[in-house]
Design a protein around this motif. Sequence first.
Motif, PDB file in Angstrom:
ATOM      1  N   ASN A 191      -5.227  -1.924   6.706  1.00  0.00           N
ATOM      2  CA  ASN A 191      -6.600  -2.385   6.882  1.00  0.00           C
ATOM      3  C   ASN A 191      -6.690  -3.702   7.634  1.00  0.00           C
ATOM      4  O   ASN A 191      -7.767  -4.262   7.787  1.00  0.00           O
ATOM      5  CB  ASN A 191      -7.303  -2.507   5.518  1.00  0.00           C
ATOM      6  N   THR A 240     -13.465  11.897   9.192  1.00  0.00           N
ATOM      7  CA  THR A 240     -13.747  11.105   7.986  1.00  0.00           C
ATOM      8  C   THR A 240     -15.107  11.430   7.387  1.00  0.00           C
ATOM      9  O   THR A 240     -15.579  10.736   6.496  1.00  0.00           O
ATOM     10  CB  THR A 240     -13.667   9.602   8.299  1.00  0.00           C
ATOM     11  N   THR A 241     -15.749  12.460   7.909  1.00  0.00           N
ATOM     12  CA  THR A 241     -17.000  12.926   7.309  1.00  0.00           C
ATOM     13  C   THR A 241     -16.995  14.454   7.340  1.00  0.00           C
ATOM     14  O   THR A 241     -16.357  15.074   8.191  1.00  0.00           O
ATOM     15  CB  THR A 241     -18.235  12.374   8.061  1.00  0.00           C
ATOM     16  N   GLN A 256       0.837  -1.201   0.000  1.00  0.00           N
ATOM     17  CA  GLN A 256       0.000   0.000   0.000  1.00  0.00           C
ATOM     18  C   GLN A 256       0.868   1.245   0.000  1.00  0.00           C
ATOM     19  O   GLN A 256       0.534   2.266  -0.593  1.00  0.00           O
ATOM     20  CB  GLN A 256      -0.874   0.024   1.258  1.00  0.00           C
ATOM     21  N   PHE A 291      -5.083   7.129   3.363  1.00  0.00           N
ATOM     22  CA  PHE A 291      -5.804   5.856   3.292  1.00  0.00           C
ATOM     23  C   PHE A 291      -7.089   5.854   4.119  1.00  0.00           C
ATOM     24  O   PHE A 291      -7.741   4.826   4.242  1.00  0.00           O
ATOM     25  CB  PHE A 291      -4.883   4.724   3.769  1.00  0.00           C
ATOM     26  N   LEU A 292      -7.457   7.016   4.680  1.00  0.00           N
ATOM     27  CA  LEU A 292      -8.688   7.084   5.455  1.00  0.00           C
ATOM     28  C   LEU A 292      -9.901   7.146   4.533  1.00  0.00           C
ATOM     29  O   LEU A 292      -9.866   7.788   3.484  1.00  0.00           O
ATOM     30  CB  LEU A 292      -8.681   8.317   6.361  1.00  0.00           C
ATOM     31  N   ASP A 293     -10.956   6.471   4.933  1.00  0.00           N
ATOM     32  CA  ASP A 293     -12.218   6.568   4.199  1.00  0.00           C
ATOM     33  C   ASP A 293     -12.872   7.913   4.502  1.00  0.00           C
ATOM     34  O   ASP A 293     -12.607   8.539   5.536  1.00  0.00           O
ATOM     35  CB  ASP A 293     -13.159   5.431   4.601  1.00  0.00           C
ATOM     36  N   TYR A 294     -13.738   8.340   3.581  1.00  0.00           N
ATOM     37  CA  TYR A 294     -14.376   9.654   3.745  1.00  0.00           C
ATOM     38  C   TYR A 294     -15.752   9.606   3.117  1.00  0.00           C
ATOM     39  O   TYR A 294     -15.960   8.965   2.082  1.00  0.00           O
ATOM     40  CB  TYR A 294     -13.507  10.722   3.060  1.00  0.00           C
ATOM     41  N   ASN A 295     -16.709  10.278   3.763  1.00  0.00           N
ATOM     42  CA  ASN A 295     -18.053  10.345   3.176  1.00  0.00           C
ATOM     43  C   ASN A 295     -18.729  11.647   3.599  1.00  0.00           C
ATOM     44  O   ASN A 295     -18.274  12.338   4.536  1.00  0.00           O
ATOM     45  CB  ASN A 295     -18.900   9.128   3.580  1.00  0.00           C
ATOM     46  N   TYR A 321      -8.912   8.812  -5.250  1.00  0.00           N
ATOM     47  CA  TYR A 321      -9.646   7.779  -4.516  1.00  0.00           C
ATOM     48  C   TYR A 321     -10.579   6.984  -5.409  1.00  0.00           C
ATOM     49  O   TYR A 321     -10.998   5.881  -5.062  1.00  0.00           O
ATOM     50  CB  TYR A 321     -10.406   8.383  -3.334  1.00  0.00           C
ATOM     51  N   THR A 322     -10.928   7.520  -6.581  1.00  0.00           N
ATOM     52  CA  THR A 322     -11.730   6.764  -7.552  1.00  0.00           C
ATOM     53  C   THR A 322     -11.655   7.473  -8.894  1.00  0.00           C
ATOM     54  O   THR A 322     -11.138   8.592  -8.998  1.00  0.00           O
ATOM     55  CB  THR A 322     -13.202   6.639  -7.087  1.00  0.00           C
ATOM     56  N   ARG A 364     -12.828  18.123   1.532  1.00  0.00           N
ATOM     57  CA  ARG A 364     -12.499  16.714   1.785  1.00  0.00           C
ATOM     58  C   ARG A 364     -11.158  16.600   2.495  1.00  0.00           C
ATOM     59  O   ARG A 364     -11.059  15.972   3.564  1.00  0.00           O
ATOM     60  CB  ARG A 364     -12.470  15.945   0.452  1.00  0.00           C
TER      61      ARG A 364
END
Length: 640
Positions: free
Chosen positions: A327, A608-609, A316, A558-562, A376-377, A599
């Motif tokens: 993870n 993360t939000t 990673q 590498f942290l998720d976010y929404n 991230y995408t 973000r």
Amino acid sequence: MPCGEDWLSHPLGIVQGFFAQNGVNPDWEKKVIEYFKEKLKENNAPKWVPSLNEVPLHYLKPNSFVKFRCMIQDMFDPEFYMGVYETVNQNTKARVLHFGKYRDIAECGPQQELDLNSPRSTTAERQTFYCVPVPGESSWVKEAYVNANQARVSPSTSYTPSRHKRSYEDDDDMDLQPNKQKDQHAGARQAGGLGGLHWCGEPKRLETEASSGQQLNSWNLSSPFDLNFPLPGEKGPACLVKVYEDWDCFKVNDVLELYGVLSVDPVLSILNNEERDASALLDPMECSDMAEEQRVHSPPASLVPRIHVILAQKLQHINPLLPTCLNKEESRAFVSSFMSELSPVRAELLGFLTHALLGDSLAAEYLILHLISTVYTRRDVLPLGKFTVNLSGCPQNSTFTEHLYRIIQHLVPASFRLQMTIENMNQLKLIPHKDYTANRLVSGLLQLPNNTSLVIDETLLEQGQLDTSGVHNVTALSNLITWQKVDYDFSYHQMEFPCNINVLITSEGRSLLPADCQIHLQPQLIPPNMEEYMNSLLSAVLPSVLNKFRIYLTLLRFLDYNISDDITKAVEDDFVEMRKNDPQSITADDLHQLLVVARFLSLSAGQTTLSRERWLRAKQLESSRKHRLQQHKCVNGNEL
């Protein structure tokens, strides 16, 4: 079965044990992999494995268990090898089965001959990767891995290998003085090739017909072998990596950690020379092309060792201060512990970068967001999460940009500074291309692994004319920034290679290259001696604090976010209100920019939000940045 440290020094003995127990039953191969997996799970076991990145090649014993941290630079065609083969004793006619996996040279004992027609023999397939050390790897990363490694090694000159193999130093002698080498090692075996595995018959003296004054052949220093490193000045070994399982999971530019059997048998160099000579006799017209491909695909083992992979994993990241896989369950305690002290780390990092940017705290805020940004995408062809920053207003005719890059080098695991001059743009090879004669991918400066920080320094750019190559290079940089891809040149077509590279552009005025965000530097001080100022800044930071900065910048990628539905609705309403107040200057692109800033601003605080507070802070930062650009609007007719 061997035990203790034998798995490190004699891994093929372990393999032999499983093969002897199971014979031609393929279960033995799975048991070998499981055995080494379990061994590496033992306390600190990976630290005891010698690494080709840290240990000089001549300190490593042939056929020992080693590891290698590397990037896949090229993938060669799959090759066939003898998975299982049978030998016959010439005197007793006794037959013995052998395994060919994890080997380049088939083992034949005294009075034994290989039975090529044995019905018990099997042919298998393996893939070969050409791997190089991670391009642009920072010196602090290398030092940390060296300090962590506990492998006990000694020069292999004290090692007496079986089958009368030459020592590693002798192999170097062979490269420099081939004729003398052949005389000294008269016991070397005559060998032939079958598929990817060579076999050894009875010992036979190698005759030399050429005089000692003969010129060095193409293996030797008169025609040095190009290790094909993407970046200039890189050090470390390149390796031919033989992969036996799941090679479809890997692709060019992946960063891997490999564990396997080291193969540096000097016989390989002799075999390759003989094969090339034979091909020249069979078809002189095709000799040149075949010789070049043979030279590239089978270089001397002393220069490009082979690793027969038992275990391989994609990395990673290459930050040695963090767990390898973030993870995994065992890494969560580390992550949660660090996140609990994130706020003071961010504050200290902001202060540190503010000093590095000559007192400009707004530019320091944007530099933090840039350093933790990542794709991230991808939505269709659009990469989401990229955040290329153009730091304009950099002092011209100053060493500021050079020293700023040094600061970044101390913070990120891998980086490269590209000096954008007319000469460099016209002469440098940025784009990798396919060499069909040698059947290999020739590297370019933009063949970089994901998460590399690329600093493009435009402050050195002067007036001049770009030639065709220069235009192509500038186009390649623009495509990298805009689409996060590099189009490799395969002569008859181009092939897209997606990437995830952080690009920071330093310039005096607005950059010639596209950027997601331009921040104009507003220095609060101009040190009389820039080098002394930057050196004192680095020396004032405690190593433990510097390490926290390094963990911070890697971990947050590498942290998720929404974004929750409530905040999404609030953002939409806020944007509609902004459009009402200023319909001319507020566009959909501004909304996208605000969302990207929000973000990474949230993630930089460990959130993360998206919260209402962070959204308002993002608007404030963007407003300050745009206001500053308005103040410096026209210089020499160019908009900043």
